[in-house]
Design a protein around this motif. Sequence first.
Motif, PDB file in Angstrom:
ATOM      1  N   ARG A  15       0.896  -1.117   0.023  1.00 44.12           N
ATOM      2  CA  ARG A  15       0.128   0.140  -0.087  1.00 44.12           C
ATOM      3  C   ARG A  15       0.883   1.130  -0.060  1.00 44.12           C
ATOM      4  NH1 ARG A  15      -4.249  -2.351   4.147  1.00 44.12           N
ATOM      5  NH2 ARG A  15      -5.977  -3.409   2.826  1.00 44.12           N
ATOM      6  N   GLU A  16       1.690   1.412   0.704  1.00 45.74           N
ATOM      7  CA  GLU A  16       2.878   2.493   0.677  1.00 45.74           C
ATOM      8  C   GLU A  16       3.437   2.695  -0.677  1.00 45.74           C
ATOM      9  OE1 GLU A  16       5.487   1.378   3.853  1.00 45.74           O
ATOM     10  OE2 GLU A  16       4.286   1.878   5.494  1.00 45.74           O
ATOM     11  N   ASP A  17       3.657   1.424  -1.201  1.00 45.69           N
ATOM     12  CA  ASP A  17       4.247   1.436  -2.574  1.00 45.69           C
ATOM     13  C   ASP A  17       3.479   2.377  -3.608  1.00 45.69           C
ATOM     14  OD1 ASP A  17       6.565   0.032  -1.705  1.00 45.69           O
ATOM     15  OD2 ASP A  17       5.810  -1.668  -2.641  1.00 45.69           O
ATOM     16  N   GLU A  18       2.144   2.007  -3.461  1.00 47.11           N
ATOM     17  CA  GLU A  18       1.062   2.624  -4.336  1.00 47.11           C
ATOM     18  C   GLU A  18       1.054   4.099  -4.212  1.00 47.11           C
ATOM     19  OE1 GLU A  18      -0.289   0.966  -6.769  1.00 47.11           O
ATOM     20  OE2 GLU A  18       0.567  -0.763  -6.046  1.00 47.11           O
ATOM     21  N   LEU A  19       1.051   4.466  -2.845  1.00 47.45           N
ATOM     22  CA  LEU A  19       1.081   5.975  -2.656  1.00 47.45           C
ATOM     23  C   LEU A  19       2.371   6.426  -3.221  1.00 47.45           C
ATOM     24  CD1 LEU A  19       0.025   6.174   1.100  1.00 47.45           C
ATOM     25  CD2 LEU A  19      -1.376   6.786  -0.902  1.00 47.45           C
ATOM     26  N   GLU A  20       3.576   5.896  -3.224  1.00 47.60           N
ATOM     27  CA  GLU A  20       4.635   6.452  -3.737  1.00 47.60           C
ATOM     28  C   GLU A  20       4.664   6.526  -5.381  1.00 47.60           C
ATOM     29  OE1 GLU A  20       9.497   6.475  -2.745  1.00 47.60           O
ATOM     30  OE2 GLU A  20       8.389   4.333  -2.958  1.00 47.60           O
ATOM     31  N   ALA A  21       4.064   5.411  -5.793  1.00 50.73           N
ATOM     32  CA  ALA A  21       3.937   5.506  -7.279  1.00 50.73           C
ATOM     33  C   ALA A  21       3.071   6.453  -7.738  1.00 50.73           C
ATOM     34  CB  ALA A  21       3.348   4.110  -7.544  1.00 50.73           C
ATOM     35  N   ASP A  22       1.895   6.858  -7.040  1.00 51.00           N
ATOM     36  CA  ASP A  22       1.299   7.851  -7.288  1.00 51.00           C
ATOM     37  C   ASP A  22       1.832   9.224  -7.101  1.00 51.00           C
ATOM     38  OD1 ASP A  22      -1.242   6.389  -7.632  1.00 51.00           O
ATOM     39  OD2 ASP A  22      -2.284   6.971  -5.620  1.00 51.00           O
ATOM     40  N   ARG A  23       2.547   9.414  -6.299  1.00 49.85           N
ATOM     41  CA  ARG A  23       3.355  10.726  -6.192  1.00 49.85           C
ATOM     42  C   ARG A  23       4.449  10.824  -7.115  1.00 49.85           C
ATOM     43  NH1 ARG A  23       3.443   8.933  -0.354  1.00 49.85           N
ATOM     44  NH2 ARG A  23       5.283   8.052  -0.571  1.00 49.85           N
ATOM     45  N   LEU A  24       4.939   9.721  -7.584  1.00 55.51           N
ATOM     46  CA  LEU A  24       5.948   9.772  -8.859  1.00 55.51           C
ATOM     47  C   LEU A  24       5.065  10.384  -9.973  1.00 55.51           C
ATOM     48  CD1 LEU A  24       8.123   7.061  -7.893  1.00 55.51           C
ATOM     49  CD2 LEU A  24       8.921   9.333  -7.865  1.00 55.51           C
ATOM     50  N   ALA A  25       4.006   9.682 -10.121  1.00 52.73           N
ATOM     51  CA  ALA A  25       3.215   9.965 -11.462  1.00 52.73           C
ATOM     52  C   ALA A  25       2.683  11.482 -11.321  1.00 52.73           C
ATOM     53  CB  ALA A  25       1.981   8.956 -11.305  1.00 52.73           C
ATOM     54  N   VAL A  26       2.394  11.941 -10.261  1.00 50.26           N
ATOM     55  CA  VAL A  26       2.297  13.440  -9.939  1.00 50.26           C
ATOM     56  C   VAL A  26       3.104  14.308 -10.319  1.00 50.26           C
ATOM     57  CG1 VAL A  26       1.358  15.376  -8.513  1.00 50.26           C
ATOM     58  CG2 VAL A  26       0.201  13.098  -8.380  1.00 50.26           C
ATOM     59  N   ASP A  27       4.403  13.911 -10.187  1.00 45.92           N
ATOM     60  CA  ASP A  27       5.487  14.547 -10.833  1.00 45.92           C
ATOM     61  C   ASP A  27       5.759  14.591 -12.257  1.00 45.92           C
ATOM     62  OD1 ASP A  27       6.319  15.533  -8.107  1.00 45.92           O
ATOM     63  OD2 ASP A  27       7.691  13.798  -7.726  1.00 45.92           O
ATOM     64  N   PHE A  28       5.646  13.261 -12.827  1.00 49.11           N
ATOM     65  CA  PHE A  28       6.184  12.729 -14.093  1.00 49.11           C
ATOM     66  C   PHE A  28       5.063  13.450 -15.017  1.00 49.11           C
ATOM     67  CE2 PHE A  28       8.284   8.721 -12.729  1.00 49.11           C
ATOM     68  CZ  PHE A  28       9.522   9.420 -12.106  1.00 49.11           C
ATOM     69  N   THR A  29       3.711  13.345 -14.858  1.00 53.66           N
ATOM     70  CA  THR A  29       2.902  13.786 -15.877  1.00 53.66           C
ATOM     71  C   THR A  29       2.807  14.970 -16.340  1.00 53.66           C
ATOM     72  OG1 THR A  29       0.933  13.679 -14.042  1.00 53.66           O
ATOM     73  CG2 THR A  29       1.129  11.964 -15.625  1.00 53.66           C
ATOM     74  N   PRO A  30       2.984  16.065 -15.269  1.00 52.94           N
ATOM     75  CA  PRO A  30       3.100  17.607 -15.822  1.00 52.94           C
ATOM     76  C   PRO A  30       4.259  17.754 -16.679  1.00 52.94           C
ATOM     77  CG  PRO A  30       2.442  17.363 -13.404  1.00 52.94           C
ATOM     78  CD  PRO A  30       3.134  16.049 -14.040  1.00 52.94           C
ATOM     79  N   GLN A  31       5.516  17.000 -16.140  1.00 52.41           N
ATOM     80  CA  GLN A  31       6.685  17.105 -17.016  1.00 52.41           C
ATOM     81  C   GLN A  31       6.622  16.543 -18.390  1.00 52.41           C
ATOM     82  OE1 GLN A  31       9.921  15.261 -14.872  1.00 52.41           O
ATOM     83  NE2 GLN A  31       9.142  15.980 -12.836  1.00 52.41           N
ATOM     84  N   ALA A  32       5.807  15.779 -18.907  1.00 55.75           N
ATOM     85  CA  ALA A  32       5.690  15.358 -19.832  1.00 55.75           C
ATOM     86  C   ALA A  32       4.265  15.954 -20.789  1.00 55.75           C
ATOM     87  CB  ALA A  32       5.295  13.743 -20.017  1.00 55.75           C
ATOM     88  N   GLY A  33       3.788  17.206 -20.242  1.00 57.81           N
ATOM     89  CA  GLY A  33       2.865  17.838 -20.766  1.00 57.81           C
ATOM     90  C   GLY A  33       1.416  17.458 -20.596  1.00 57.81           C
ATOM     91  N   TYR A  34       1.137  16.696 -19.266  1.00 53.61           N
ATOM     92  CA  TYR A  34      -0.070  16.149 -18.859  1.00 53.61           C
ATOM     93  C   TYR A  34      -0.505  16.486 -17.532  1.00 53.61           C
ATOM     94  CZ  TYR A  34       0.877  12.713 -22.724  1.00 53.61           C
ATOM     95  OH  TYR A  34       1.109  12.158 -24.084  1.00 53.61           O
ATOM     96  N   ASP A  35      -1.909  16.745 -17.573  1.00 53.52           N
ATOM     97  CA  ASP A  35      -2.584  17.165 -16.312  1.00 53.52           C
ATOM     98  C   ASP A  35      -2.519  16.046 -15.419  1.00 53.52           C
ATOM     99  OD1 ASP A  35      -4.439  18.118 -14.427  1.00 53.52           O
ATOM    100  OD2 ASP A  35      -5.488  19.462 -15.778  1.00 53.52           O
ATOM    101  N   PRO A  36      -2.050  16.443 -14.039  1.00 51.31           N
ATOM    102  CA  PRO A  36      -2.016  15.297 -13.153  1.00 51.31           C
ATOM    103  C   PRO A  36      -3.317  15.013 -12.636  1.00 51.31           C
ATOM    104  CG  PRO A  36      -1.272  17.083 -12.220  1.00 51.31           C
ATOM    105  CD  PRO A  36      -1.308  17.331 -13.614  1.00 51.31           C
ATOM    106  N   ARG A  37      -4.418  15.879 -13.011  1.00 53.18           N
ATOM    107  CA  ARG A  37      -5.798  15.658 -12.437  1.00 53.18           C
ATOM    108  C   ARG A  37      -6.449  14.611 -13.113  1.00 53.18           C
ATOM    109  NH1 ARG A  37      -7.236  21.962 -12.557  1.00 53.18           N
ATOM    110  NH2 ARG A  37      -6.425  21.625 -14.465  1.00 53.18           N
ATOM    111  N   ALA A  38      -5.782  14.097 -14.055  1.00 52.70           N
ATOM    112  CA  ALA A  38      -6.510  12.982 -15.011  1.00 52.70           C
ATOM    113  C   ALA A  38      -6.521  11.680 -14.125  1.00 52.70           C
ATOM    114  CB  ALA A  38      -5.804  13.056 -16.471  1.00 52.70           C
ATOM    115  N   MET A  39      -5.544  11.579 -13.238  1.00 52.94           N
ATOM    116  CA  MET A  39      -5.365  10.528 -12.669  1.00 52.94           C
ATOM    117  C   MET A  39      -6.514  10.266 -11.545  1.00 52.94           C
ATOM    118  SD  MET A  39      -1.239  10.792 -11.345  1.00 52.94           S
ATOM    119  CE  MET A  39      -1.264   9.395 -10.402  1.00 52.94           C
ATOM    120  N   ILE A  40      -7.087  11.427 -11.030  1.00 52.68           N
ATOM    121  CA  ILE A  40      -8.203  11.512 -10.230  1.00 52.68           C
ATOM    122  C   ILE A  40      -9.339  10.678 -10.967  1.00 52.68           C
ATOM    123  CG2 ILE A  40      -9.837  12.738  -8.770  1.00 52.68           C
ATOM    124  CD1 ILE A  40      -7.488  14.716  -8.199  1.00 52.68           C
ATOM    125  N   GLN A  41      -9.457  11.366 -12.522  1.00 52.31           N
ATOM    126  CA  GLN A  41     -10.656  10.888 -12.998  1.00 52.31           C
ATOM    127  C   GLN A  41     -10.602   9.140 -13.342  1.00 52.31           C
ATOM    128  OE1 GLN A  41      -9.857  13.080 -16.872  1.00 52.31           O
ATOM    129  NE2 GLN A  41     -10.519  14.981 -15.633  1.00 52.31           N
TER     130      GLN A  41
END
Length: 270
Positions: free
Chosen positions: A195-221
């Motif tokens: 479960r901790e791994d999932e939270l960390e992967a989510d945090r990294l995705a929040v970092d990675f997606t904007p850097q690639a030009g994507y809105d991180p809020r899409a993950m919430i969707q």
Amino acid sequence: MRLNLRFIIALIVAAVSLFGYFFNTSKNEVTGETQHVNMSTDQEIALGVQAAPEMAAQYGGESPDARATAAVQAVGQKIIASTKAGQTPYRFQFHLLADDQTINAFALPGGQIFITKGILNKLTSEGQLAGVLAHEIGHVVARHSAEQVAKSNLTQGLAGAAGIASYDPNNPGSSVAKAAIAAAIAKVVNLRFGREDELEADRLAVDFTPQAGYDPRAMIQVMQMLQQQGGRSSTPEFLSTHPDPGNRIGELQKEIAAEFPQGVPAGLKQ
């Protein structure tokens, strides 16, 4: 004498397991964490490549949809090229699997990323696809699989030591119960770390997606879609292989707010 010998052997086995775990450490260049791992990055890559065909076969093999496969690979490689993930030694490959009924995505160590046609068909934007892939990339660069292997080796070693110490030749079943208890404890520990791994992967995705030009809020969707699917029928396999640490949507919202206190920049692709 035999009892003392068993305890000595058990202590040696336990000591070797503990030393092997706590003294095999490596600093993660992406997360900055010091991790307990007993695999090199080359070993992770080799393990992932070897396991990839078998994992793909469980989901109907590679998808014959060349256009959708190319889209998945393009988004994945865009994230790699735009983030620290591309500076790691991992060899990322993105696979679209033919199974259109199973809603799942997962990563093998070393950079093998998989997404089923089932979950792809439920996504409604490129940004949502980027969120899913960035999450799986996060698992790879955070070396979660290598950590789990190290933890598994530790718990197996300690369980073996407990079995040796508790063995009673006059009651052979005595060690079985102790080993069963040790195995149950190991499962609980590994689930918590998962479960901790999932939270960390989510945090990294929040970092990675904007850097690639994507809105991180899409993950919430994506999370909302998975919740809806779980309410309509059986729980999507994604939620089984990616344990929900509680209010995951709330955690994502907090992480995005912390990353962008002035609000998410305009122009990012949803």
